[in-house]
Motif scaffolding. Structure first.
Motif, PDB file in Angstrom:
ATOM      1  N   GLU A 154     -66.435   7.638  39.467  1.00 39.06           N
ATOM      2  CA  GLU A 154     -66.616   7.935  40.887  1.00 39.06           C
ATOM      3  C   GLU A 154     -67.968   8.587  41.161  1.00 39.06           C
ATOM      4  OE1 GLU A 154     -64.706   6.950  43.389  1.00 39.06           O
ATOM      5  OE2 GLU A 154     -63.601   5.872  41.834  1.00 39.06           O
ATOM      6  N   ARG A 157     -71.294   5.738  41.170  1.00 39.02           N
ATOM      7  CA  ARG A 157     -71.122   4.490  41.901  1.00 39.02           C
ATOM      8  C   ARG A 157     -72.426   3.720  42.052  1.00 39.02           C
ATOM      9  NH1 ARG A 157     -66.808   2.845  44.551  1.00 39.02           N
ATOM     10  NH2 ARG A 157     -64.895   4.052  44.312  1.00 39.02           N
ATOM     11  N   PHE A 162     -71.793  -0.351  36.960  1.00 47.69           N
ATOM     12  CA  PHE A 162     -70.601   0.111  37.672  1.00 47.69           C
ATOM     13  C   PHE A 162     -69.374  -0.743  37.365  1.00 47.69           C
ATOM     14  CE2 PHE A 162     -67.838   0.401  41.491  1.00 47.69           C
ATOM     15  CZ  PHE A 162     -67.544   1.757  41.401  1.00 47.69           C
TER      16      PHE A 162
END
Length: 269
Positions: A154, A157, A162
């Motif tokens: 998280e 990002r 990713f």
């Protein structure tokens, strides 16, 4: 029966003895305090264990902690889990180190989570299953590792990797199989399917340009395939605990970590 002296501030009369004593705190208060202290000690012990595993094998250039279950005299299901660590998990870490950056960092977190689960499985081989509330305490080191892995994704990002981070983050809850009954194997498969949504994106981006990413995908998905096979053989309807020995507790996990049955010294190069 002799009355126990109250701790200052908890049930003791005030100076002069003229006022009514404060009500004694419920037993749960002391239980919570004891549990919190044990949890802090438990987490510290897990950190020390991970450091021990990492440092021992870093010296020999070995990947993600290789365990010698046969010589260590551990139970068959712990020995079998060790084989997963020294094969598919180690391959995944090796391929992640090749890609480096965020992928490498994430993979090292995955290894730490598997090491925490190995410690828990060692406990289950020596102790009987405790009450559900105690199991939750024993599982906390693993759940903390899972949370750390998901938080890393998280917070990154904007990473070029990713999709790699997402594949791991979406499937790492598979380590929660130890709390699933009666079908932990299918639960792991569900998590594996969640990973493939993102690994397919990785393959689409790199299968014609950089086969290192293809190797990374294969090695990661192999972990969950191997874990499903392991569960089918040793924990088909749920986690297997010892049928003998004392009841497990946070203190007993500390004892297990302290006594070790951690990796033996690495072989000479």
């Amino acid at each position: 029966a002799r009355e126990r002296a109250a701790a200052p501030g908890f049930g003791a009369p005030r100076a002069g003895g003229s006022e009514a004593p404060h009500p004694a705190p419920p037993r749960q208060f002391f239980r919570m305090a004891e549990t919190q202290a044990l949890m802090e000690r438990l987490e510290n012990a897990v950190v020390k264990l991970e450091s021990l595993l990492s440092n021992t094998y870093k010296v020999a250039g070995m990947e993600c902690g290789t365990f010698n279950g046969v010589d260590g005299g551990v139970a068959p299901h712990v020995e079998a889990f060790d084989r997963i660590l020294s094969s598919s998990v180690a391959d995944f870490l090796r391929n992640s180190k090749i890609l480096d950056g965020d992928v490498k960092t994430h993979a090292e977190m995955v290894c730490a989570a598997f090491q925490a689960q190995r410690a828990f499985l060692l406990l289950t081989s020596q102790y009987q299953e405790p009450q559900e509330s105690e199991v939750a305490i024993l599982l906390k080191p693993i759940s903390d590792k899972i949370q750390e892995i998901q938080t890393f994704r998280e917070r990154n990002r904007g990473s070029k990797m990713f999709n790699h981070l997402s594949a791991v983050s979406e499937s790492i809850p598979a380590l929660g199989w130890i709390a699933v009954a009666p079908k932990p194997g299918p639960y792991v498969k569900e998590m594996n399917d969640a990973a493939t949504f993102y690994t397919n994106r990785v393959l689409k981006d790199y299968k014609h340009s950089d086969l290192r990413h293809v190797d990374w995908v294969k090695s990661y998905l192999n972990i969950w395939t191997d874990l499903q096979g392991y569960i089918k053989e040793y924990h088909t309807t749920g986690l297997t605990w010892s049928s003998t020995g004392p009841i497990a507790s946070a203190a007993s996990l500390l004892s297990t970590l302290a006594s070790g049955q951690s990796p033996p010294p690495p072989p000479p190069p």
